[in-house]
Design an enzyme around this catalytic site. Sequence first.
Site, PDB file in Angstrom:
ATOM      1  N   PHE A   1       0.808  -1.312  -0.209  1.00 56.02           N
ATOM      2  CA  PHE A   1       0.051  -0.029  -0.131  1.00 56.02           C
ATOM      3  C   PHE A   1       0.743   1.040  -0.065  1.00 56.02           C
ATOM      4  O   PHE A   1       0.403   2.179  -0.342  1.00 56.02           O
ATOM      5  CB  PHE A   1      -0.793  -0.038   1.148  1.00 56.02           C
ATOM      6  CG  PHE A   1      -0.291   0.365   2.382  1.00 56.02           C
ATOM      7  CD1 PHE A   1      -0.598   1.761   3.027  1.00 56.02           C
ATOM      8  CD2 PHE A   1       0.198  -0.410   3.168  1.00 56.02           C
ATOM      9  CE1 PHE A   1       0.040   2.237   4.301  1.00 56.02           C
ATOM     10  CE2 PHE A   1       0.801   0.010   4.343  1.00 56.02           C
ATOM     11  CZ  PHE A   1       0.792   1.075   4.727  1.00 56.02           C
ATOM     12  N   LYS A   2       1.982   1.096   0.348  1.00 56.35           N
ATOM     13  CA  LYS A   2       2.863   2.270   0.632  1.00 56.35           C
ATOM     14  C   LYS A   2       3.165   2.845  -1.081  1.00 56.35           C
ATOM     15  O   LYS A   2       3.733   4.117  -1.187  1.00 56.35           O
ATOM     16  CB  LYS A   2       4.024   2.156   1.354  1.00 56.35           C
ATOM     17  CG  LYS A   2       3.575   1.878   2.701  1.00 56.35           C
ATOM     18  CD  LYS A   2       4.688   1.417   3.641  1.00 56.35           C
ATOM     19  CE  LYS A   2       4.285   0.830   5.127  1.00 56.35           C
ATOM     20  NZ  LYS A   2       5.365   0.505   6.017  1.00 56.35           N
ATOM     21  N   ASP A   3       3.192   2.003  -1.971  1.00 60.51           N
ATOM     22  CA  ASP A   3       3.134   2.755  -3.209  1.00 60.51           C
ATOM     23  C   ASP A   3       2.314   3.509  -3.702  1.00 60.51           C
ATOM     24  O   ASP A   3       2.604   4.545  -4.193  1.00 60.51           O
ATOM     25  CB  ASP A   3       2.971   1.333  -4.301  1.00 60.51           C
ATOM     26  CG  ASP A   3       4.103   0.475  -4.348  1.00 60.51           C
ATOM     27  OD1 ASP A   3       5.319   0.783  -3.708  1.00 60.51           O
ATOM     28  OD2 ASP A   3       4.030  -0.718  -4.482  1.00 60.51           O
TER      29      ASP A   3
ATOM     30  N   THR B   1       8.142   0.007   3.388  1.00 59.34           N
ATOM     31  CA  THR B   1       8.271   1.358   3.080  1.00 59.34           C
ATOM     32  C   THR B   1       9.779   1.558   2.221  1.00 59.34           C
ATOM     33  O   THR B   1       9.765   2.471   1.410  1.00 59.34           O
ATOM     34  CB  THR B   1       8.535   2.350   4.518  1.00 59.34           C
ATOM     35  OG1 THR B   1       7.414   2.394   5.188  1.00 59.34           O
ATOM     36  CG2 THR B   1       9.135   3.727   4.271  1.00 59.34           C
TER      37      THR B   1
END
Length: 493
Positions: A112-114, A145
């Site tokens: 999800f950090k993309d 991350t």
Amino acid sequence: MRYVSTRGLTPSVDFEGALFSGYAPDGGLFVPAEIPRLDEDTLRRWSVLPYPGLVKELCSLFITPELIPREDLNRLIDRAFSRFRHRDVVHLSRMKDGLNVLELWHGVTYAFKDLALSCTGQFLQYFLEKRQKHVTIVVGTSGDTGSSAIESVRGEKNMDILVLLPKGYCSQIQELQMTTVLEDNVHVFVVEGNSDELDEPIREVFADGDFARTHHLMSLNSINWSRILVQMAHYFYAYFRCLPSPGTAGTTRPRPPVEIVVPTGAAGNLAAGCLAQRMGLPLRLVAVANDNDIIHRTIERGDFSLSDSVKPTLASAMDIQVPYNMERIFWLLSDSDSTLINALMEKFDKTKRVKLPEILHREISEMISSRSVSDEEIVHTMQRCWEENRYLLCPHSAVAVFYHYKQSEARQPSIPRCCLAPASAVKFQDAVLRAELLPEIPPEIKALETMETRATILQRGDNWTQILRDAIEALARRRERTSRPVAEGSHRE
């Protein structure tokens, strides 16, 4: 829109200032001085927007057009999401017995950090090109991350990135996604310690204000406001997709709530959810931790204190004991009481143990529910979801889905519920095998096993802070040499 420190002891900054900062100079985190409240007409208009459209609308509220004109902002966000595998960028999977899973992992690194970091990288590049400047990014990671940050800036000439990852605490794929990137501006350090331990040298480097300013240091951890800003879109998208209908014009009835279940490590996603609540979205937030349960203890008992050690778990990206974004949540739910937050966090920094004031604890426990989930429960949840839906969860997503199953078994009247899925199971093959399931391995992930790797090892007993400082200074000297004009009559081989 101005941004202030949660501790209230530093001047306010604009979005560009918050973007290029790590911690605020007083040790706090930047937060918006004012949080816009959305009216019903705005919510109705936003309810039909795709995910990138929601990101654009949110960013336009917190980034003034004087800094980034709306046309440029739209272009940057479109470019940020151009590498995502799913046409909708994120995807809501609807399964048996009301299970909704919002897949936030369709970016390059399957995490999800993309989502936030791809946008943040574009914002950075926009300002750096305009100002003709260079920055050095320093990132500590518990797993996802680091690779997302690397992908957001790899190959860029005006950014160097140094990533510290904890040896043995990441999955093999997470580590390979970082150590196989060989661009000249990417520098990876494998640290013989856990994610909280490797944060210490990073804090010390940033605490030297003169050094940080001289070398234009910044961070892309979720201390960076830009990441929190983009992550608010998860909640609006989940809310609108989980309701039976978006509502009709002219209605005066209050909007019904939706429950969002958040797998929680450093609490960046959770802070974004609290901000979405404050903007007027009727959410019920549930924070679910693994065995490293400081957030659960904080919400349930007001006990914001460290355990004796970090426990390695299957949900390794959540193996965190210092959830720094809780400071943003404390600030939000204390009615922006910077004096209180400064006192609380100074005590925590010194003693690693804080009992929240009763009023603040009550506010938090009324706004957020919580629980913790064991490895055994993670495995069972992965198995059950596969048996019932033929759907493969990553261990972090399973933390959230476990909560859904427990609530469903209670058979109490419930509201629509959405579980956030922060990563794909392809990154956690060991956990999938532990659940006696068959991992799916895309070709680009399989290829990592045969690629060349590059990293510097930081051993226990080394002075990690000094090594990090030396690396940053070496990069500065290299840039100085390469930018120096060649003397007349000389040549290079």
